[in-house]
Write an enzyme that holds these catalytic residues in place. Sequence first.
Site, PDB file in Angstrom:
ATOM      1  N   HIS A 130       0.732  -0.851  -0.091  1.00  0.00           N
ATOM      2  CA  HIS A 130      -0.014   0.023  -0.068  1.00  0.00           C
ATOM      3  C   HIS A 130       0.778   1.196   0.053  1.00  0.00           C
ATOM      4  O   HIS A 130       0.543   2.227  -0.876  1.00  0.00           O
ATOM      5  CB  HIS A 130      -1.089  -0.114   1.344  1.00  0.00           C
ATOM      6  N   GLU A 131       1.889   1.279   0.746  1.00  0.00           N
ATOM      7  CA  GLU A 131       2.715   2.553   0.840  1.00  0.00           C
ATOM      8  C   GLU A 131       3.719   2.526  -0.375  1.00  0.00           C
ATOM      9  O   GLU A 131       3.589   3.709  -0.775  1.00  0.00           O
ATOM     10  CB  GLU A 131       3.888   2.239   1.972  1.00  0.00           C
ATOM     11  N   HIS A 134       1.364   4.262  -2.971  1.00  0.00           N
ATOM     12  CA  HIS A 134       1.342   5.822  -2.819  1.00  0.00           C
ATOM     13  C   HIS A 134       2.465   6.536  -3.664  1.00  0.00           C
ATOM     14  O   HIS A 134       2.224   7.522  -4.294  1.00  0.00           O
ATOM     15  CB  HIS A 134       1.356   6.239  -1.367  1.00  0.00           C
ATOM     16  N   GLU A 189      -6.355   6.470  -1.006  1.00  0.00           N
ATOM     17  CA  GLU A 189      -6.318   5.350  -0.242  1.00  0.00           C
ATOM     18  C   GLU A 189      -6.844   4.375  -1.077  1.00  0.00           C
ATOM     19  O   GLU A 189      -6.135   2.860  -1.037  1.00  0.00           O
ATOM     20  CB  GLU A 189      -6.871   5.634   1.194  1.00  0.00           C
TER      21      GLU A 189
END
Length: 250
Positions: A130-131, A134, A189
């Site tokens: 997920h990070e 980004h 997100e």
Amino acid sequence: MSPRHLIPALLAGLFFSQIHAFDLGGMVKAGSKAVQAATLSDADVKSLSDQACAQSDGESKIAPAKDKYAKRLEKIAKGLGSEINGQAINYKVYLTSEVNAWAMANGCVRVYSGLMDLMTDDEVAGVIGHEIGHVALGHTKKAMQTAYAVSAARDAASSSGTRAATLADSQLGEFTESLINAQFSQSQETDADNYSFDLLTQRKLKREGLVTAFQKLAQLDGGDHSMLSSHPASADRAKNIEQRLAAEKK
């Protein structure tokens, strides 16, 4: 870890409605930095990320290579890969009870031991994915542009004589904090969640860890980092991944 939102009209108001109170030379320098913030080059972003990551590392307790957390993260990282958009990833563990993880545009990925204590390897992999998302999707660069512009506004407020505060010294610590604490929009997100799902799929890793990771985060009380925010709520994020898993079985 509070979000900082930049509104152009507000920034202009700060610059021009209070111009009588500050040195004009300092205002012009700060204003120039604000303009540059919207057009930071990839090289600028990497340079600022290098500075911010070094700043954070210098103030944190990093797990040595032989530490159990470092060995565990090395194992997890091998499954995820070693690059973000062609940029080599540098993984490290911060020894702290805080539940957090983040990534910067220079490939700096940091995972907190508190998060590793809370989660399984599959769950940690999902959070890191997920990070990384980004960064890969450009969200981190946009957050940096905002943080840099905010630092420019504060330069304007602190201008005195011919010198305005610079990011390289007085602003670096706060700038670094704003990057680590950056909160993203609901769509960002969700996009990062889906990026992680796709990355795990591509790397032939278990995706169910994303679901249980969000379920665990949903049980935590508050938290300022985007992974703990309610936009969207962790429970809804888990449901999104469950729906993607279910769709594959049809």
